[in-house]
Design a protein around this motif. Structure first.
Motif, mmCIF file in Angstrom:
data_model
loop_
_atom_site.group_PDB
_atom_site.id
_atom_site.type_symbol
_atom_site.label_atom_id
_atom_site.label_comp_id
_atom_site.label_asym_id
_atom_site.label_seq_id
_atom_site.Cartn_x
_atom_site.Cartn_y
_atom_site.Cartn_z
ATOM 1 N N ASP A 5 0.861 -1.180 0.000
ATOM 2 C CA ASP A 5 0.000 0.000 0.000
ATOM 3 C C ASP A 5 0.899 1.232 0.000
ATOM 4 O O ASP A 5 1.812 1.342 0.820
ATOM 5 C CB ASP A 5 -0.892 0.002 1.236
ATOM 6 C CG ASP A 5 -1.987 1.055 1.175
ATOM 7 O OD1 ASP A 5 -1.965 1.910 0.274
ATOM 8 O OD2 ASP A 5 -2.868 1.035 2.048
ATOM 9 N N ASN B 35 -2.350 5.520 -1.461
ATOM 10 C CA ASN B 35 -3.414 4.526 -1.254
ATOM 11 C C ASN B 35 -3.606 3.578 -2.432
ATOM 12 O O ASN B 35 -4.595 2.844 -2.470
ATOM 13 C CB ASN B 35 -4.745 5.186 -0.893
ATOM 14 C CG ASN B 35 -4.669 5.914 0.416
ATOM 15 O OD1 ASN B 35 -3.959 5.521 1.333
ATOM 16 N ND2 ASN B 35 -5.386 7.029 0.509
ATOM 17 N N ARG C 97 -6.053 -3.909 11.095
ATOM 18 C CA ARG C 97 -6.607 -2.598 10.755
ATOM 19 C C ARG C 97 -8.070 -2.515 11.157
ATOM 20 O O ARG C 97 -8.855 -3.416 10.869
ATOM 21 C CB ARG C 97 -6.459 -2.333 9.260
ATOM 22 C CG ARG C 97 -6.916 -0.932 8.863
ATOM 23 C CD ARG C 97 -6.502 -0.594 7.479
ATOM 24 N NE ARG C 97 -7.460 -1.106 6.508
ATOM 25 C CZ ARG C 97 -7.571 -0.629 5.273
ATOM 26 N NH1 ARG C 97 -6.783 0.334 4.850
ATOM 27 N NH2 ARG C 97 -8.452 -1.149 4.449
ATOM 28 N N THR D 264 -9.033 3.411 8.353
ATOM 29 C CA THR D 264 -7.973 3.842 7.453
ATOM 30 C C THR D 264 -6.753 4.279 8.243
ATOM 31 O O THR D 264 -6.835 5.192 9.059
ATOM 32 C CB THR D 264 -8.472 4.997 6.564
ATOM 33 O OG1 THR D 264 -9.624 4.555 5.852
ATOM 34 C CG2 THR D 264 -7.398 5.423 5.576
ATOM 35 N N ASP D 265 -5.655 3.590 8.039
ATOM 36 C CA ASP D 265 -4.375 3.824 8.716
ATOM 37 C C ASP D 265 -4.499 3.826 10.243
ATOM 38 O O ASP D 265 -3.810 4.560 10.938
ATOM 39 C CB ASP D 265 -3.713 5.111 8.233
ATOM 40 C CG ASP D 265 -2.208 5.076 8.448
ATOM 41 O OD1 ASP D 265 -1.626 3.969 8.522
ATOM 42 O OD2 ASP D 265 -1.597 6.154 8.569
#
Length: 167
Positions: free
Chosen positions: A38, A61, A146, A149-150
């Motif tokens: 990624d 991304n 995860r 997102t991040d």
């Protein structure tokens, strides 16, 4: 009329001839297996196997199937195409792992980014459920899943509730 018979005869002959071709079994690999890269930088430079910039970039991304990893002068480079690599400074490796998890600790669980830097703004509450779709691993082999997102949490703070297989 004679033309119809000739065409039909040729089709039968072709079908019969193809039946003698050798059969080869091929094992197909699932798209969800393996490792991916990624891009975490705004525009990640693409390099060759000698770590020389190729003059093109990949957008943030974007995801790539990881071919292999090479080390050039202490930096990992991820193979994404024919003699094309992304630097570990601009990207990170992950593995797909779709599942629902539950926080098992009795206190808030810290959240980290893909560089394993703890966030001071967010934590997961005890007993809450979360959907997770990927796992990353530290250089020491510690897994993080995860949850946004991040945003990642240590796998030792959660338990798998259900696993979703993708085909």
């Amino acid at each position: 009329m004679k033309r119809k018979y000739v065409v039909a005869f040729l089709m039968i002959l072709l079908g019969f001839g193809l039946s003698f071709l050798p059969i080869q079994s091929v094992k197909a690999e699932s798209v969800t297996s393996g490792y991916y890269v990624d891009v975490s930088a705004r525009n990640a430079e693409v390099y060759n196997s000698s770590a020389q910039a190729l003059g093109k970039t990949e957008p943030k991304n974007s995801d790539w199937y990881l071919g292999r990893t090479i080390d050039v002068n202490g930096t990992d480079y991820y193979h994404i195409g024919t003699n094309e690599y992304l630097s570990s400074k601009d990207s990170y490796v992950y593995r797909n792992r779709p599942e629902v998890i539950r926080v098992t600790t009795g206190e808030d669980v810290p959240v980290y980014n893909h560089n394993f830097v703890e966030s001071s703004e967010v934590a997961l509450a005890p007993g809450t459920y979360w959907y997770s779709d990927r796992v990353i691993t530290t250089s020491d082999g510690m897994p993080f899943v995860r949850v946004a997102t991040d945003e990642y949490v240590g796998m030792w703070d959660v338990i798998q509730q259900s696993f979703t297989a993708k085909y």
